[in-house]
Design a protein around this motif. Sequence first.
Motif, mmCIF file in Angstrom:
data_model
loop_
_atom_site.group_PDB
_atom_site.id
_atom_site.type_symbol
_atom_site.label_atom_id
_atom_site.label_comp_id
_atom_site.label_asym_id
_atom_site.label_seq_id
_atom_site.Cartn_x
_atom_site.Cartn_y
_atom_site.Cartn_z
ATOM 1 N N VAL A 171 0.819 -1.231 -0.077
ATOM 2 C CA VAL A 171 -0.149 0.012 0.233
ATOM 3 C C VAL A 171 1.075 1.352 -0.207
ATOM 4 C CG1 VAL A 171 -1.510 1.381 1.376
ATOM 5 C CG2 VAL A 171 -1.972 -0.901 1.150
ATOM 6 N N VAL A 172 1.780 1.347 0.863
ATOM 7 C CA VAL A 172 2.683 2.382 1.057
ATOM 8 C C VAL A 172 3.759 2.647 -0.029
ATOM 9 C CG1 VAL A 172 4.641 3.393 2.274
ATOM 10 C CG2 VAL A 172 2.622 2.219 3.653
ATOM 11 N N VAL A 173 4.273 1.635 -0.704
ATOM 12 C CA VAL A 173 5.035 1.832 -1.860
ATOM 13 C C VAL A 173 4.357 2.162 -2.993
ATOM 14 C CG1 VAL A 173 6.397 0.369 -3.289
ATOM 15 C CG2 VAL A 173 6.685 0.225 -0.880
ATOM 16 N N ILE A 174 3.252 1.727 -3.307
ATOM 17 C CA ILE A 174 2.253 2.200 -4.307
ATOM 18 C C ILE A 174 1.937 3.592 -4.253
ATOM 19 C CG2 ILE A 174 0.194 1.899 -5.678
ATOM 20 C CD1 ILE A 174 0.310 -1.065 -5.074
ATOM 21 N N GLY A 175 1.542 4.054 -3.102
ATOM 22 C CA GLY A 175 1.253 5.296 -2.871
ATOM 23 C C GLY A 175 2.373 6.483 -2.873
ATOM 24 N N LEU A 176 3.414 5.900 -2.484
ATOM 25 C CA LEU A 176 4.644 6.938 -2.435
ATOM 26 C C LEU A 176 5.289 6.801 -3.938
ATOM 27 C CD1 LEU A 176 6.105 6.206 1.039
ATOM 28 C CD2 LEU A 176 4.610 8.123 0.322
ATOM 29 N N THR A 177 5.179 5.981 -4.887
ATOM 30 C CA THR A 177 5.592 6.038 -6.318
ATOM 31 C C THR A 177 4.738 6.388 -7.358
ATOM 32 O OG1 THR A 177 5.073 3.559 -6.325
ATOM 33 C CG2 THR A 177 7.483 4.124 -5.488
ATOM 34 N N SER A 178 3.524 6.824 -7.306
ATOM 35 C CA SER A 178 2.544 6.942 -8.087
ATOM 36 C C SER A 178 1.837 8.447 -8.170
ATOM 37 C CB SER A 178 1.476 6.144 -8.111
ATOM 38 O OG SER A 178 1.873 4.678 -8.147
ATOM 39 N N TRP A 179 2.773 9.491 -7.544
ATOM 40 C CA TRP A 179 2.098 10.785 -7.404
ATOM 41 C C TRP A 179 2.575 11.666 -8.444
ATOM 42 C CZ3 TRP A 179 5.932 14.029 -6.477
ATOM 43 C CH2 TRP A 179 6.908 13.510 -5.855
ATOM 44 N N SER A 180 3.816 11.345 -9.182
ATOM 45 C CA SER A 180 4.440 12.336 -9.834
ATOM 46 C C SER A 180 3.444 13.087 -11.107
ATOM 47 C CB SER A 180 5.671 11.792 -10.593
ATOM 48 O OG SER A 180 5.233 10.631 -11.368
ATOM 49 N N PHE A 181 2.770 12.461 -11.714
ATOM 50 C CA PHE A 181 2.077 12.922 -12.927
ATOM 51 C C PHE A 181 0.857 13.870 -12.156
ATOM 52 C CE2 PHE A 181 -1.131 9.757 -12.405
ATOM 53 C CZ PHE A 181 -2.236 10.222 -12.999
#
Length: 310
Positions: A171-181
């Motif tokens: 959960v945390v890893v997906i959330g912290l790696t998918s915010w750039s766009f």
Amino acid sequence: MSETFPTHHRHVRRRAIWAFLSRFFEHGSARLGVAALTFFVVLAAVPGPLVGPLETAATATGDFLTSPDSQHMLGTDEAGRDVLNLVVHGARISLTIALIATMISLIVGTTVGIASGYYGGKVDVWLMRMTDFFFVVPPFVLALVIAPVFVEVMGRGREILGFRSSLFVVVVVIGLTSWSFIARIIRSQTLSLRERPFVDRARVAGSSDLSIMMRHILPNLVPQIAANGALVVANAIYIETSLSFLGLGDPLQPSWGTLLSLAQRAGAASAGAWWYLGAPGLCVLTVSLSFVLIGNALDDTFNPRRRVIP
């Protein structure tokens, strides 16, 4: 008069909501996406007589890799467990992970985007350089590198905020790696909004930067956040499925990706057990497509100039 104005505002707000829903559901893609998503949400939230509790899903109820029949509507797996039971419980895990991860992504991306666009200067430069790093490297690659490290550091089998550690890490890893766009989109909108007269009036009135960003800029970004948030959910489902397929999920709380991993290890393809691979795979594809359709419909609804209604 004191009672007339609140009543009038409620009436106007109600009419605006109905007008928005009317425009939204004019899109065939919106109707299709909402219908498919509603089916999966209801199935996961209220399974009814079709499936039992998770403990039942982990118990053998039939022969090994039997094809669908009246007793097992989606057949059984290599351990004799009912695949329908596993798929329904997998829906709960996959949707929960994707939605929470999306909330993390939206919070991080929106915060970075607003701060970068509003302050400009060195703040903008540093935040955008950080965003560029996450933007250039695919989220799945980052998640694949980071997730195993986090799992080992936190330890397997522990519970964190109601999740077992491996799922919490996903959960945390997906959330912290998918915010750039999201950050880039929000920044571009903020650059325009900060020059608007209502922001100047707020500054002259003595409002703080935080107050201006939260009360004047953020509400105007809600359409962009909502439209792109639906696309983030679809991407989060794909990343979670991929990570779980590679063994980073939790077999005791099986998501759709974990089921695909178990089916691959059991040799379901070579054994002709199409139901074992097909059921979770079709669920991932359908739910992801549903969020994409909803996101595109929201974007068309919020941006009348580019509306194309099929």
